[in-house]
Design an enzyme around this catalytic site. Structure first.
Site, PDB file in Angstrom:
ATOM      1  N   SER A 130      17.998  34.940   1.849  1.00 25.53           N
ATOM      2  CA  SER A 130      17.674  35.284   3.229  1.00 25.53           C
ATOM      3  C   SER A 130      18.514  36.453   3.705  1.00 25.53           C
ATOM      4  O   SER A 130      19.659  36.636   3.253  1.00 25.53           O
ATOM      5  CB  SER A 130      17.936  34.068   4.132  1.00 25.53           C
ATOM      6  OG  SER A 130      17.917  34.422   5.492  1.00 25.53           O
ATOM      7  N   TYR A 155      23.289  27.665   7.788  1.00 25.72           N
ATOM      8  CA  TYR A 155      22.119  28.080   7.008  1.00 25.72           C
ATOM      9  C   TYR A 155      22.458  29.294   6.152  1.00 25.72           C
ATOM     10  O   TYR A 155      22.190  29.320   4.943  1.00 25.72           O
ATOM     11  CB  TYR A 155      20.960  28.403   7.944  1.00 25.72           C
ATOM     12  CG  TYR A 155      19.773  29.040   7.244  1.00 25.72           C
ATOM     13  CD1 TYR A 155      18.969  28.291   6.400  1.00 25.72           C
ATOM     14  CD2 TYR A 155      19.472  30.388   7.426  1.00 25.72           C
ATOM     15  CE1 TYR A 155      17.886  28.861   5.750  1.00 25.72           C
ATOM     16  CE2 TYR A 155      18.397  30.967   6.779  1.00 25.72           C
ATOM     17  CZ  TYR A 155      17.612  30.208   5.942  1.00 25.72           C
ATOM     18  OH  TYR A 155      16.551  30.781   5.287  1.00 25.72           O
TER      19      TYR A 155
END
Length: 326
Positions: A130, A155
């Protein structure tokens, strides 16, 4: 046979459909968790089944955190390649539900690495990283050569941990691994918790749009078809590996859009004037993300082709058709 985890997710469904359309056999794995409405995930699967023919698609409901079930799946289907897209998504959700990220993004990722290692038949393992791994990095555009040791959410930390784990498995066990740092992905069948679909639904319903960072934000909005093309380009390429067979690529539009311009274009598509409510920045958010894709283009021959002017109309029409609205 290709195993796609997270097959009922936004990117997963689109990747499965693209693989099936070019004649591949696919087994999908998804746990249909309740982070957002599981019915959307099941509806995405129906789109896949319409493409599949001749028994080339199998869908398994299961969890990558369940190692015995994962081993059984790989033994049963014998995939040669893996596209690992399953993860607990969302930045802000991680502040209140850390255990979900540990189980899916850490335990699940190690389980899949171990299953791939011991199967002995995995030729290439592509996984989703990501743009959030860049964290507080203020340099733009963001390059895979940049430091990524300043995460600002759990995350992001789990995604960076995935990259480090992959490096170890490539080094010690010779697994061929490719990590893809996805930048903000949007399009039909998109995630309802992400800004593009949230904004579109607000316009359809005549509700105010909450704009964080007081609108002073920029994102590298990347259309789903471009992301799928980049993912398949990475999966198919086995030339650009070094001595340690682990590599990373940015998959972004390489054109940073001001958030307010994105909303303006979407409002024109909707034919409605947006009612904006400007809010402060949210925890774990960043002002700007912009992808340096020079390495991706040079090695994979991939370059995105879809502007927001071209990508927002089909996304909005899907929202209108799926969620309803004038």
């Amino acid at each position: 046979m290709i195993l796609v985890t997270g097959s009922a997710g936004f990117i997963g469904q689109a990747v499965c459909a693209a693989l099936l359309s070019r004649g591949e056999s696919v087994v999908g794995l998804d746990n249909f968790n309740g982070y957002y409405d599981p019915q959307l995930k099941r509806d995405r699967l129906e789109q896949i089944r319409r493409i599949a023919a001749g028994g080339r698609f199998s869908q398994i409901e299961g969890d990558i955190a369940d190692r015995p079930a994962l081993d059984a799946l790989i033994a049963r289907f014998g995939p040669r390649r893996i596209v690992h897209l399953a993860a607990q998504a969302g930045v802000r959700y991680s502040f209140d539900h850390p255990e979900a990220y540990v189980q899916s993004n850490l335990v699940g990722f190690v389980n899949l690495l171990e299953a791939a290692r011991h199967s002995g038949g995995i030729e290439h393992f592509v996984y989703a990283s990501s743009s959030s791994v860049y964290g507080g990095n203020r340099k733009q555009p963001l390059s895979i050569a940049d430091r990524v040791d300043d995460p600002i959410s759990l995350y992001a930390a789990t995604k960076r941990a995935n990259e480090l784990m992959a490096q170890v498995y490539a080094l010690q066990f010779g697994l061929k691994l490719t990590g893809l740092r996805y930048f903000t992905v949007y399009g039909p069948w998109g995630r309802p918790d992400m800004a593009p679909v949230k904004f579109a639904r607000a316009l359809l319903d005549g509700r105010p749009i909450e704009v964080y960072g007081h609108g002073d934000m920029q994102r590298d909005f990347t259309y789903i078809d471009d992301v799928v093309a980049g993912t398949l380009a990475a999966l198919d390429d086995d030339r650009h590996f070094g001595e340690v067979p682990h590599r990373l690529y940015n998959l972004g539009n390489s054109h940073c859009e001001p958030l307010m311009h994105f909303i303006e274009v979407l409002a024109r598509v909707a034919g409605k004037a947006p009612d904006l409510r400007l809010r402060p920045m949210q925890p774990g958010d960043v002002r700007s993300t912009s992808a340096d894709i020079e390495t991706t283009t040079r090695e994979l021959g991939w370059r995105p082709t879809t502007s927001i002017e071209a990508g927002l109309p089909p996304m909005f029409e899907w929202c209108r058709g799926y969620y309803g609205g004038p």
